[in-house]
Design a protein around this motif. Sequence first.
Motif, PDB file in Angstrom:
ATOM      1  N   LEU A   1      10.915  13.047  12.445  1.00  0.00           N
ATOM      2  CA  LEU A   1       9.502  13.247  12.058  1.00  0.00           C
ATOM      3  C   LEU A   1       8.851  11.936  11.633  1.00  0.00           C
ATOM      4  CD1 LEU A   1       9.938  16.500   9.900  1.00  0.00           C
ATOM      5  CD2 LEU A   1       9.183  16.336  12.278  1.00  0.00           C
ATOM      6  N   SER A   2       9.220  10.832  12.252  1.00  0.00           N
ATOM      7  CA  SER A   2       8.696   9.540  11.832  1.00  0.00           C
ATOM      8  C   SER A   2       7.207   9.397  12.115  1.00  0.00           C
ATOM      9  CB  SER A   2       9.472   8.415  12.554  1.00  0.00           C
ATOM     10  OG  SER A   2       9.339   8.576  13.970  1.00  0.00           O
ATOM     11  N   GLU A   3       6.648  10.136  13.052  1.00  0.00           N
ATOM     12  CA  GLU A   3       5.218  10.077  13.328  1.00  0.00           C
ATOM     13  C   GLU A   3       4.410  10.880  12.307  1.00  0.00           C
ATOM     14  OE1 GLU A   3       3.712   8.223  15.514  1.00  0.00           O
ATOM     15  OE2 GLU A   3       5.610   7.395  16.272  1.00  0.00           O
ATOM     16  N   LEU A   4       4.947  12.029  11.891  1.00  0.00           N
ATOM     17  CA  LEU A   4       4.213  12.879  10.933  1.00  0.00           C
ATOM     18  C   LEU A   4       4.374  12.378   9.501  1.00  0.00           C
ATOM     19  CD1 LEU A   4       5.025  16.422  12.362  1.00  0.00           C
ATOM     20  CD2 LEU A   4       2.921  15.121  12.598  1.00  0.00           C
ATOM     21  N   ARG A   5       5.604  12.108   9.121  1.00  0.00           N
ATOM     22  CA  ARG A   5       5.936  11.612   7.802  1.00  0.00           C
ATOM     23  C   ARG A   5       5.327  12.497   6.697  1.00  0.00           C
ATOM     24  NH1 ARG A   5       8.789   7.331   8.890  1.00  0.00           N
ATOM     25  NH2 ARG A   5       9.222   7.013   6.673  1.00  0.00           N
ATOM     26  N   PHE A   6       4.487  11.945   5.788  1.00  0.00           N
ATOM     27  CA  PHE A   6       4.002  12.733   4.642  1.00  0.00           C
ATOM     28  C   PHE A   6       3.057  13.857   5.069  1.00  0.00           C
ATOM     29  CE2 PHE A   6       0.909   9.366   5.162  1.00  0.00           C
ATOM     30  CZ  PHE A   6      -0.303  10.006   5.012  1.00  0.00           C
ATOM     31  N   ARG A   7       2.578  13.823   6.323  1.00  0.00           N
ATOM     32  CA  ARG A   7       1.720  14.900   6.800  1.00  0.00           C
ATOM     33  C   ARG A   7       2.506  16.085   7.342  1.00  0.00           C
ATOM     34  NH1 ARG A   7      -0.981  10.181   8.163  1.00  0.00           N
ATOM     35  NH2 ARG A   7       0.252   9.998  10.097  1.00  0.00           N
ATOM     36  N   ALA A   8       3.815  15.961   7.426  1.00  0.00           N
ATOM     37  CA  ALA A   8       4.653  17.056   7.922  1.00  0.00           C
ATOM     38  C   ALA A   8       4.650  18.212   6.943  1.00  0.00           C
ATOM     39  CB  ALA A   8       6.071  16.560   8.156  1.00  0.00           C
ATOM     40  N   THR A   9       4.570  19.430   7.483  1.00  0.00           N
ATOM     41  CA  THR A   9       4.550  20.620   6.645  1.00  0.00           C
ATOM     42  C   THR A   9       5.976  21.052   6.321  1.00  0.00           C
ATOM     43  OG1 THR A   9       4.548  22.104   8.543  1.00  0.00           O
ATOM     44  CG2 THR A   9       2.394  21.324   7.724  1.00  0.00           C
ATOM     45  N   PRO A  10       6.171  21.837   5.279  1.00  0.00           N
ATOM     46  CA  PRO A  10       7.528  22.344   4.986  1.00  0.00           C
ATOM     47  C   PRO A  10       8.133  23.114   6.152  1.00  0.00           C
ATOM     48  CG  PRO A  10       6.108  22.654   3.108  1.00  0.00           C
ATOM     49  CD  PRO A  10       5.236  22.182   4.214  1.00  0.00           C
ATOM     50  N   ALA A  11       7.300  23.832   6.884  1.00  0.00           N
ATOM     51  CA  ALA A  11       7.829  24.578   8.035  1.00  0.00           C
ATOM     52  C   ALA A  11       8.313  23.632   9.121  1.00  0.00           C
ATOM     53  CB  ALA A  11       6.748  25.507   8.586  1.00  0.00           C
ATOM     54  N   GLN A  12       7.594  22.548   9.347  1.00  0.00           N
ATOM     55  CA  GLN A  12       8.021  21.573  10.343  1.00  0.00           C
ATOM     56  C   GLN A  12       9.305  20.889   9.922  1.00  0.00           C
ATOM     57  OE1 GLN A  12       4.444  19.254  10.467  1.00  0.00           O
ATOM     58  NE2 GLN A  12       3.667  20.289  12.317  1.00  0.00           N
ATOM     59  N   ILE A  13       9.441  20.580   8.647  1.00  0.00           N
ATOM     60  CA  ILE A  13      10.684  19.963   8.154  1.00  0.00           C
ATOM     61  C   ILE A  13      11.860  20.918   8.351  1.00  0.00           C
ATOM     62  CG2 ILE A  13      11.858  19.145   6.074  1.00  0.00           C
ATOM     63  CD1 ILE A  13       9.154  18.089   5.118  1.00  0.00           C
ATOM     64  N   LYS A  14      11.647  22.163   8.050  1.00  0.00           N
ATOM     65  CA  LYS A  14      12.724  23.161   8.196  1.00  0.00           C
ATOM     66  C   LYS A  14      13.134  23.310   9.659  1.00  0.00           C
ATOM     67  CE  LYS A  14      13.882  27.921   6.981  1.00  0.00           C
ATOM     68  NZ  LYS A  14      13.414  29.181   6.357  1.00  0.00           N
ATOM     69  N   ARG A  15      12.118  23.333  10.533  1.00  0.00           N
ATOM     70  CA  ARG A  15      12.426  23.492  11.958  1.00  0.00           C
ATOM     71  C   ARG A  15      13.106  22.254  12.517  1.00  0.00           C
ATOM     72  NH1 ARG A  15      14.081  27.200  15.192  1.00  0.00           N
ATOM     73  NH2 ARG A  15      13.501  26.822  17.393  1.00  0.00           N
ATOM     74  N   ALA A  16      12.699  21.077  12.067  1.00  0.00           N
ATOM     75  CA  ALA A  16      13.346  19.852  12.526  1.00  0.00           C
ATOM     76  C   ALA A  16      14.799  19.803  12.082  1.00  0.00           C
ATOM     77  CB  ALA A  16      12.580  18.634  11.996  1.00  0.00           C
ATOM     78  N   HIS A  17      15.075  20.265  10.864  1.00  0.00           N
ATOM     79  CA  HIS A  17      16.453  20.295  10.375  1.00  0.00           C
ATOM     80  C   HIS A  17      17.299  21.242  11.210  1.00  0.00           C
ATOM     81  CE1 HIS A  17      19.573  22.211   7.726  1.00  0.00           C
ATOM     82  NE2 HIS A  17      19.931  20.904   7.640  1.00  0.00           N
ATOM     83  N   GLN A  18      16.744  22.372  11.555  1.00  0.00           N
ATOM     84  CA  GLN A  18      17.500  23.318  12.385  1.00  0.00           C
ATOM     85  C   GLN A  18      17.829  22.720  13.743  1.00  0.00           C
ATOM     86  OE1 GLN A  18      15.019  26.784  12.507  1.00  0.00           O
ATOM     87  NE2 GLN A  18      15.592  27.487  10.435  1.00  0.00           N
ATOM     88  N   MET A  19      16.831  22.059  14.325  1.00  0.00           N
ATOM     89  CA  MET A  19      17.054  21.483  15.647  1.00  0.00           C
ATOM     90  C   MET A  19      18.073  20.356  15.595  1.00  0.00           C
ATOM     91  SD  MET A  19      13.087  21.480  16.918  1.00  0.00           S
ATOM     92  CE  MET A  19      13.456  20.666  18.489  1.00  0.00           C
TER      93      MET A  19
END
Length: 644
Positions: free
Chosen positions: A109-127
């Motif tokens: 998520l280096s492009e989103l960084r602090f703009r990343a939502t908790p849902a995006q962080i969770k989904r990235a971790h799963q992937m």
Amino acid sequence: MPTFTLPQVPASLTGGSMTVVHAPICNTATAHVQAVGEHFTSYLRRRQDNSTESEDYEKHGLPRALARTKLDDKNTTAETLTLDEVTEDLLQLNPAEWKNQDHYRVLGLSELRFRATPAQIKRAHQMRALQFHPDKLAMASDGTRSDGFFKCIQRAHDVLRDLAKRRQYDSVDRAISDDIPKARLSPDQDFFVVYGPVFERESRFSKRQPVPLLGDLDTPRDDMEAFYRFWASFDSWRLFDYLDKVKEQTENREEKRWQEKKNKAERARLKKEDNKRISDLVQQAMALDPRVEMYREQERQDKERKRLERESLARQAESERAAAEDLRARQQKQEAEEKSRLAAEEKRQREQKKQEERAAKRAVRALIAEHEFMADPDALTSAMSTSRAAEVDILLENMTAAAISEFRQALLAKSPDRAQMLELVTGEIRSAIDRTPAVAMGFASFVRGAEVVQGVKQAQKDSSVRQHAKAQREWSAKELEMLTKAANKFPGGTVNRWETIGKWLAQHGGFKLRSGDELLAKTSELRKGANSGSGSLVKELQNRAASTPDNAALNQASVRYDGPTLIPPQQTHQETPKDAALERPWSTNEQGQLERALQAYPPSYKGADRWDKIAEAVVGRTRKECKSRVRHLAEQVRSKNAVK
């Protein structure tokens, strides 16, 4: 933006109608209004806990704000989220050095960084976890499984999924620069292009949301000033706890406390430096913002315009004042000229009247003398002519100008009948005696002796009446003053008014009881004197006050104003009352009154009654005495100047 639906146009509205009343305004009603909402609740909490706004936000507002940013997992799918590619250097990361790793890059998520939502962080971790799980990876060349990158993924997820830890990491994210632009811009740099992204980047640390934007050259002045006011009092939540150094191997509590103290001091230092960095950024932006200079120039122009308007108004007011002053001066000059003309005309009329009166008197004298004073020519002597001429003068002095003119016309009508003219003259003499009995002694030739004796007796009777009135108990100045007060205190209509006034004077002033007739007569006299405006009441009070024993010292002659004795004491001839009056020395009080009167009525005073007014101002002195005193002082001054 809210919308409003207008009612249907009523049928009563015609083409010529301008306004139509749809419904009347309802009557006012009293209703209870209760404050509600998140900000009011925060205000109540701060009052109860005695905390600041920042402390309340950290404790209550921040968790709710972070909770509102959570998105449902169902809203984010693998198809809508694209992760970064995994490079070789990421696979070689050491899990023990997790604090120095880029957790957003680890999760892709280096492009989103602090703009990343908790849902995006969770989904990235799963992937990432599905892709790099140790069970799915082949064994290493040495026969062991490599799970280091998977541990880094787990550590990054642990940091970013926790809201508090993520804020600590975002505060020191090395991938986002903290640098601020230089204090000087190159000619090809645009202020808004350079500073706009910087303020937008720093706005993520603000406790107060939303954060106003920098705007552009067309931003209104109020919005620009609101922007700089916001950033001048910028309240940042930025933390530096992520950089704390922890010694996990030691079990010594003192060493841990010492390390925590050092970490706390380091956090305070970094916070102070960050606040200074934001302050420098705001100061630089205000110094380089072209809108600030533009609005300042507008202010200078507005001030200059207002100054010119004030000066124009001042010049206009000065011009109007000068015009009004000139008009007033012209009016005063015209009034003075008109007054002078009227005074000259009045004087001319008085002189003409006097001349006419003197001419009428001369005509009467000539007419009577022409008929030999209506006497028998054989019996007329020089003494009789002189006596009758004197009696004619006395008669004319006691007649008005109109009466003299009528008398002359009557004599002309009776001429040349001497008997009728004599009858007319004697009739006028009798009328003069009736008006003024005291003049009867001057008529011994035209009228009979009995009439003269009767006039003398009447004059003596009048004199005795005056002497009797004078013989009555005199009124003192204090008694006159109290009589005036009593007359005002007990006005007309009071029962037994004059008896009450007499008793009041006796009780409060210690005077002997006077009769009601005396009180009534004196009150009427005082009222007449006050209404006439002649100042006789004031004169009488002053004369009586000056003659009291208490003021005897004021009547003593002073060394400075004592003039020489007009008649030497050793003279033995009989002194006349006139000489005695002139001899009376002037007191200091009288001299002061005379000097003040001369200042009030200088020689430039145009009135004919100048010396009468001066005599009124000097208590106990006559007009002639005042003139004599002034002449005496003038002679003394001239003598001294001659000696010098």
